[in-house]
Write an enzyme that holds these catalytic residues in place. Structure first.
Site, PDB file in Angstrom:
ATOM      1  N   ARG A 100       0.871  -1.180   0.000  1.00  0.00           N
ATOM      2  CA  ARG A 100       0.000   0.000   0.000  1.00  0.00           C
ATOM      3  C   ARG A 100       0.898   1.217   0.000  1.00  0.00           C
ATOM      4  NH1 ARG A 100      -5.306   1.194   3.571  1.00  0.00           N
ATOM      5  NH2 ARG A 100      -6.027  -0.208   1.942  1.00  0.00           N
ATOM      6  N   HIS A 127      -7.507   0.762  -6.346  1.00  0.00           N
ATOM      7  CA  HIS A 127      -7.650  -0.141  -5.190  1.00  0.00           C
ATOM      8  C   HIS A 127      -8.237  -1.455  -5.725  1.00  0.00           C
ATOM      9  CE1 HIS A 127      -7.731  -1.488  -1.206  1.00  0.00           C
ATOM     10  NE2 HIS A 127      -8.628  -0.690  -0.658  1.00  0.00           N
ATOM     11  N   GLN A 130      -9.844  -4.312  -3.539  1.00  0.00           N
ATOM     12  CA  GLN A 130     -11.170  -3.932  -3.053  1.00  0.00           C
ATOM     13  C   GLN A 130     -12.215  -4.131  -4.147  1.00  0.00           C
ATOM     14  OE1 GLN A 130     -12.027  -2.616   0.223  1.00  0.00           O
ATOM     15  NE2 GLN A 130     -13.981  -3.289  -0.612  1.00  0.00           N
ATOM     16  N   ASP A 223     -17.516   6.328  -1.472  1.00  0.00           N
ATOM     17  CA  ASP A 223     -16.260   6.217  -0.723  1.00  0.00           C
ATOM     18  C   ASP A 223     -16.071   7.546   0.001  1.00  0.00           C
ATOM     19  OD1 ASP A 223     -13.746   5.436   0.187  1.00  0.00           O
ATOM     20  OD2 ASP A 223     -12.724   5.766  -1.734  1.00  0.00           O
ATOM     21  N   CYS A 263     -16.291   0.778   0.537  1.00  0.00           N
ATOM     22  CA  CYS A 263     -15.075  -0.002   0.857  1.00  0.00           C
ATOM     23  C   CYS A 263     -14.693   0.112   2.321  1.00  0.00           C
ATOM     24  CB  CYS A 263     -13.934   0.424  -0.060  1.00  0.00           C
ATOM     25  SG  CYS A 263     -13.376   2.116   0.207  1.00  0.00           S
ATOM     26  N   ARG A 291     -12.934  -9.485   1.120  1.00  0.00           N
ATOM     27  CA  ARG A 291     -11.520  -9.156   0.857  1.00  0.00           C
ATOM     28  C   ARG A 291     -10.647 -10.388   1.086  1.00  0.00           C
ATOM     29  NH1 ARG A 291      -9.704  -3.805   1.220  1.00  0.00           N
ATOM     30  NH2 ARG A 291      -7.691  -4.741   0.711  1.00  0.00           N
TER      31      ARG A 291
HETATM   32  N1  NVA Z   1     -10.238   6.321  -1.250  1.00  0.00           N
HETATM   33  C1  NVA Z   1      -9.841   5.866   0.073  1.00  0.00           C
HETATM   34  C2  NVA Z   1      -9.975   4.390   0.184  1.00  0.00           C
HETATM   35  C3  NVA Z   1      -9.661   3.836   1.564  1.00  0.00           C
HETATM   36  C4  NVA Z   1      -9.716   2.328   1.607  1.00  0.00           C
HETATM   37  C5  NVA Z   1      -8.420   6.312   0.358  1.00  0.00           C
HETATM   38  O1  NVA Z   1      -7.569   6.208  -0.528  1.00  0.00           O
HETATM   39  O2  NVA Z   1      -8.163   6.758   1.484  1.00  0.00           O
HETATM   40  N1   CP Z   2     -11.150  -0.769   2.410  1.00  0.00           N
HETATM   41  C1   CP Z   2      -9.883  -0.746   2.841  1.00  0.00           C
HETATM   42  O1   CP Z   2      -8.932  -0.980   2.102  1.00  0.00           O
HETATM   43  O2   CP Z   2      -9.758  -0.484   4.175  1.00  0.00           O
HETATM   44  P1   CP Z   2      -8.400  -0.205   4.974  1.00  0.00           P
HETATM   45  O3   CP Z   2      -7.924   1.157   4.584  1.00  0.00           O
HETATM   46  O4   CP Z   2      -8.813  -0.273   6.422  1.00  0.00           O
HETATM   47  O5   CP Z   2      -7.395  -1.258   4.621  1.00  0.00           O
END
Ligand code: NVA
Ligand code: CP
Length: 309
Positions: A100, A127, A130, A223, A263, A291
């Site tokens: 990540r 993502h 997800q 989201d 998500c 997931r």
């Molecule tokens: N769009 C959000 C998704 C979190 C899982 C982010 O990037 O923070």
């Molecule tokens: N949906 C998701 O990826 O959640 P986290 O940011 O908690 O991993």
């Protein structure tokens, strides 16, 4: 070496095979021991996480492997060691790398220098794990993907919007994005999605009104309005996105049997009302569970591909 850096690194047929395997693994969780040994899978985080960490850690363990979770801030990567050198060292120890991070180019750099599969655990652009879990959830609830309409409302320029465009188009879905003019998706990603939709029978529609996007939709998704790294612009963004909140009134415009996805993490009273996310049409807890199942299927698929390479 096959990697999973963006949703369209899979073909439609491969995506379908992974979803089928994910369903089978949900019913019989220990049918595969792809990482028995145990072989180690590295799961690296440049950004916070709850679900991605939990679901990968449990997924790898259920496949007989050893999950090595690393917060990169306390690694040498966090103080400037190159991504390439990190990839070379990791490849001597682990069977796969989940990362990540922020920019997609960082993940690409890791993949370019790794000798094991690299998986996108979320970047600013995509993502894709997800999105796979979301497709599994939709198929469970609706018994099909192709031909269904998925409406995503909110920040059309974020990772979830981009992954819905690509993953949904690959699956033959009609993907609608309802987002303010200044937060429309990346045109390059839209082009790729349109190209995929032209061969899968799906379609892509970019709209400026939330109401227009959700009209008669089978799936309504949203989201957070403030993705990780955007905290500095919180106040401006909240004002811009307010008309895109998924309220009960907005959901009433979708198909009567529509399901709601998010998500997570969710902010009740901002992008989604409590009555919606905690209501009967919400499938978010199933989505969070999926997931694990879908990532087990993905890890096994990529590991098999690496063996034949
Ligand atoms: N769009 C959000 C998704 C979190 C899982 C982010 O990037 O923070
Ligand atoms: N949906 C998701 O990826 O959640 P986290 O940011 O908690 O991993």
């Amino acid at each position: 070496m096959r990697h999973f850096l963006a949703d369209d690194d899979l073909s439609s047929a491969e995506q379908l095979a992974i979803l089928d395997l994910a369903d089978a693994l949900k019913t019989t969780p220990y049918r595969l021991d792809s990482f028995a040994g145990p072989r180690t899978v590295a799961v690296l985080f440049d950004k916070p996480s709850t679900r991605t960490r939990i679901s990968f850690e449990t997924a790898i363990a259920e496949l007989g492997g050893h999950p090595m979770i690393m917060d990169t801030a306390i690694s040498q990567l966090g103080r400037g060691e190159s991504i390439g050198d990190t990839a070379r060292v990791l490849s001597r120890h682990v069977a796969a790398i989940v990362w990540r991070t922020s920019g997609q180019e960082r993940l690409q750099d890791m993949a370019d220098n790794a000798q094991v599969p690299v998986i996108n655990g979320l970047t600013d652009q995509y993502h894709p794990c997800q999105a796979l879990a979301d497709l599994q959830t939709i198929r469970e609830q609706k018994h099909q993907l192709a031909g269904l309409t998925l409406a995503y409302v909110g920040d059309g320029a974020n990772n979830m919007a981009h992954s819905y465009l690509l993953a949904g188009s690959l699956a033959g879905m009609h993907v609608r994005i309802g987002a303010p003019a200044a937060f429309q998706p990346d045109p390059e990603i839209v082009n790729r999605a349109q190209h995929l939709a032209s061969s899968s029978g799906g379609s892509v529609q970019l709209l400026h009104e939330a109401k227009e996007a959700v009209l008669d939709a089978d799936v309504v998704a949203t989201d957070t309005w403030i993705s990780m790294g955007q905290e500095h612009s919180r106040r401006d963004r909240e004002a811009i996105f307010m008309p895109y909140a998924v309220t009960t009134a907005l959901l009433d415009l979708a198909d009567r049997e529509a399901i709601v996805l998010h998500c997570l993490p969710a902010y009740r009273g901002k992008e989604i009302d409590a009555a919606v996310i905690d209501g009967p049409q919400s499938a978010v807890w199933e989505e969070a569970e999926n997931r694990r199942h879908v990532q087990k299927a993905l890890l096994s698929f990529l590991d098999e591909q690496a063996e034949v390479a």
